[in-house]
Design a protein around this motif. Sequence first.
Motif, mmCIF file in Angstrom:
data_model
loop_
_atom_site.group_PDB
_atom_site.id
_atom_site.type_symbol
_atom_site.label_atom_id
_atom_site.label_comp_id
_atom_site.label_asym_id
_atom_site.label_seq_id
_atom_site.Cartn_x
_atom_site.Cartn_y
_atom_site.Cartn_z
ATOM 1 N N VAL A 14 0.860 -1.185 0.000
ATOM 2 C CA VAL A 14 0.000 0.000 0.000
ATOM 3 C C VAL A 14 0.895 1.233 0.000
ATOM 4 C CG1 VAL A 14 -1.658 1.335 1.366
ATOM 5 C CG2 VAL A 14 -1.947 -1.137 1.112
ATOM 6 N N HIS A 15 0.561 2.219 -0.835
ATOM 7 C CA HIS A 15 1.421 3.383 -1.043
ATOM 8 C C HIS A 15 0.818 4.685 -0.520
ATOM 9 C CE1 HIS A 15 3.464 0.564 -3.718
ATOM 10 N NE2 HIS A 15 4.479 1.420 -3.783
ATOM 11 N N ALA A 16 -0.118 4.622 0.415
ATOM 12 C CA ALA A 16 -0.718 5.857 0.933
ATOM 13 C C ALA A 16 -1.117 5.672 2.392
ATOM 14 C CB ALA A 16 -1.938 6.251 0.110
ATOM 15 N N ILE A 17 -1.075 6.786 3.129
ATOM 16 C CA ILE A 17 -1.559 6.786 4.509
ATOM 17 C C ILE A 17 -2.395 8.034 4.759
ATOM 18 C CG2 ILE A 17 0.341 5.428 5.475
ATOM 19 C CD1 ILE A 17 1.567 8.057 6.520
ATOM 20 N N ASP A 18 -3.281 7.923 5.727
ATOM 21 C CA ASP A 18 -4.018 9.068 6.259
ATOM 22 C C ASP A 18 -3.558 9.259 7.701
ATOM 23 O OD1 ASP A 18 -5.516 9.353 3.927
ATOM 24 O OD2 ASP A 18 -7.058 7.958 4.641
ATOM 25 N N VAL A 19 -3.290 10.510 8.094
ATOM 26 C CA VAL A 19 -2.837 10.820 9.453
ATOM 27 C C VAL A 19 -3.816 11.810 10.072
ATOM 28 C CG1 VAL A 19 -0.952 11.653 10.893
ATOM 29 C CG2 VAL A 19 -0.436 10.489 8.748
ATOM 30 N N ASP A 20 -4.386 11.427 11.217
ATOM 31 C CA ASP A 20 -5.351 12.283 11.907
ATOM 32 C C ASP A 20 -4.769 13.677 12.110
ATOM 33 O OD1 ASP A 20 -6.924 13.467 14.223
ATOM 34 O OD2 ASP A 20 -7.978 11.565 13.980
ATOM 35 N N ASN A 21 -5.600 14.698 11.868
ATOM 36 C CA ASN A 21 -5.080 16.067 11.929
ATOM 37 C C ASN A 21 -4.948 16.613 13.351
ATOM 38 O OD1 ASN A 21 -7.875 16.495 12.445
ATOM 39 N ND2 ASN A 21 -7.661 18.615 11.776
ATOM 40 N N ASN A 22 -5.506 15.919 14.347
ATOM 41 C CA ASN A 22 -5.430 16.410 15.728
ATOM 42 C C ASN A 22 -4.154 15.899 16.390
ATOM 43 O OD1 ASN A 22 -5.851 17.390 18.263
ATOM 44 N ND2 ASN A 22 -7.678 16.178 18.701
ATOM 45 N N LEU A 23 -3.118 16.734 16.369
ATOM 46 C CA LEU A 23 -1.827 16.320 16.908
ATOM 47 C C LEU A 23 -1.720 16.540 18.413
ATOM 48 C CD1 LEU A 23 0.531 17.619 14.080
ATOM 49 C CD2 LEU A 23 -0.564 15.376 14.328
ATOM 50 N N ARG A 24 -2.663 17.287 18.974
ATOM 51 C CA ARG A 24 -2.719 17.527 20.426
ATOM 52 C C ARG A 24 -1.411 18.090 20.976
ATOM 53 N NH1 ARG A 24 -5.918 11.901 22.043
ATOM 54 N NH2 ARG A 24 -7.998 12.619 21.438
ATOM 55 N N GLU A 25 -0.822 18.973 20.218
ATOM 56 C CA GLU A 25 0.374 19.701 20.654
ATOM 57 C C GLU A 25 0.059 21.192 20.590
ATOM 58 O OE1 GLU A 25 3.354 18.623 21.766
ATOM 59 O OE2 GLU A 25 2.719 16.520 21.669
ATOM 60 N N SER A 26 0.551 21.948 21.578
ATOM 61 C CA SER A 26 0.141 23.350 21.713
ATOM 62 C C SER A 26 0.453 24.208 20.492
ATOM 63 C CB SER A 26 0.806 23.959 22.952
ATOM 64 O OG SER A 26 2.227 23.926 22.826
ATOM 65 N N ASP A 27 1.586 23.991 19.844
ATOM 66 C CA ASP A 27 1.944 24.860 18.716
ATOM 67 C C ASP A 27 2.340 24.058 17.481
ATOM 68 O OD1 ASP A 27 2.247 27.576 17.784
ATOM 69 O OD2 ASP A 27 4.397 27.199 17.720
ATOM 70 N N LEU A 28 1.888 22.808 17.424
ATOM 71 C CA LEU A 28 2.173 21.971 16.258
ATOM 72 C C LEU A 28 0.852 21.531 15.648
ATOM 73 C CD1 LEU A 28 4.295 20.476 14.535
ATOM 74 C CD2 LEU A 28 3.995 18.520 16.075
ATOM 75 N N THR A 29 0.615 21.948 14.423
ATOM 76 C CA THR A 29 -0.633 21.617 13.737
ATOM 77 C C THR A 29 -0.335 20.810 12.482
ATOM 78 O OG1 THR A 29 -0.583 23.629 12.386
ATOM 79 C CG2 THR A 29 -1.660 23.772 14.557
ATOM 80 N N MET A 30 -1.350 20.141 11.971
ATOM 81 C CA MET A 30 -1.178 19.412 10.717
ATOM 82 C C MET A 30 -0.861 20.375 9.577
ATOM 83 S SD MET A 30 -0.911 16.583 9.194
ATOM 84 C CE MET A 30 -1.589 15.334 10.290
ATOM 85 N N GLU A 31 -1.432 21.582 9.629
ATOM 86 C CA GLU A 31 -1.115 22.571 8.589
ATOM 87 C C GLU A 31 0.384 22.861 8.560
ATOM 88 O OE1 GLU A 31 -1.799 25.037 5.391
ATOM 89 O OE2 GLU A 31 -3.268 23.740 6.387
ATOM 90 N N LYS A 32 0.996 22.996 9.739
ATOM 91 C CA LYS A 32 2.444 23.245 9.791
ATOM 92 C C LYS A 32 3.219 22.076 9.216
ATOM 93 C CE LYS A 32 3.169 26.562 13.537
ATOM 94 N NZ LYS A 32 3.882 26.822 14.811
ATOM 95 N N VAL A 33 2.791 20.854 9.539
ATOM 96 C CA VAL A 33 3.482 19.674 9.030
ATOM 97 C C VAL A 33 3.370 19.605 7.514
ATOM 98 C CG1 VAL A 33 3.575 17.153 9.040
ATOM 99 C CG2 VAL A 33 3.128 18.389 11.174
ATOM 100 N N VAL A 34 2.168 19.822 6.992
ATOM 101 C CA VAL A 34 1.951 19.766 5.544
ATOM 102 C C VAL A 34 2.812 20.814 4.831
ATOM 103 C CG1 VAL A 34 0.260 20.227 3.714
ATOM 104 C CG2 VAL A 34 -0.344 18.739 5.638
#
Length: 254
Positions: free
Chosen positions: A63-83
């Motif tokens: 399998v060549h794809a993953i989905d990662v939940d966007n709720n990282l539960r870190e005060s200043d780390l968001t999925m938007e920042k990771v993306v």
Amino acid sequence: MADWVLIPCLKALFAEFDRIAPGRDRASDGSIGDAAHRRTVSDHNPDETGSVPIHDADRVNEVHAIDVDNNLRESDLTMEKVVQFLLGRCRSGAERRLRYIIYNRRIWSASSGWVQKRYTGASAHTEHAHFSASYTSSLEASTASWHLEDIPVALTAADKAWITSTIAAQTRAAIDARLGEIAKEVLIDYRVPGTQTPDAPSYQRNLADVTADVWAMTMRGNTRGGDPVPANGVFGQILEDLAELQAKVDALKQ
């Protein structure tokens, strides 16, 4: 060939998400697709038994794809920042393992030069981010760091407290070490002119030696320097003087 595996590079990406956000929500995590995915061409399908856009060179059902939940539960780390961080690495050429990313109604792909486009698929991908990876054998097998730990985030109160205490401890250790060096320089390395002794006329004593002489004169009545002192030591001489004074006081009372 019913069994399937997730390609190593995406296993590594999952692992890095877990390291930078150990308490993250995993409710929307995923890899292999559901029944809806199986009816379409998708990177979520195993590449030997499912419908996929590309077939790689090996015969492993991957399998060549993953989905990662966007709720990282870190005060200043968001999925938007990771993306955005991963997009920056892809655009610079530092990262070549991804084919496209989907998040929050947007899609970025290597084929379009990682330009942001509107995503109009059935899922808006607001609850998770989708990462599709390369089908090139060397890239899909690479477990090199994704460098997510390099994403800049603001310090928390706990971070600041730890940094402050660490700096304070290191400062104290550095001061103690320097004071020890200074003490050695003053007490041991520095030699006092004119302190040669009869038994060692070429040896100039240090302050530790001289201090020891003071103790010896007080408690033992002799010094290594050979200076004359009362036979019973300074303390003994004090006692003798007190006795003499007491005798004079007693004589006055008679």
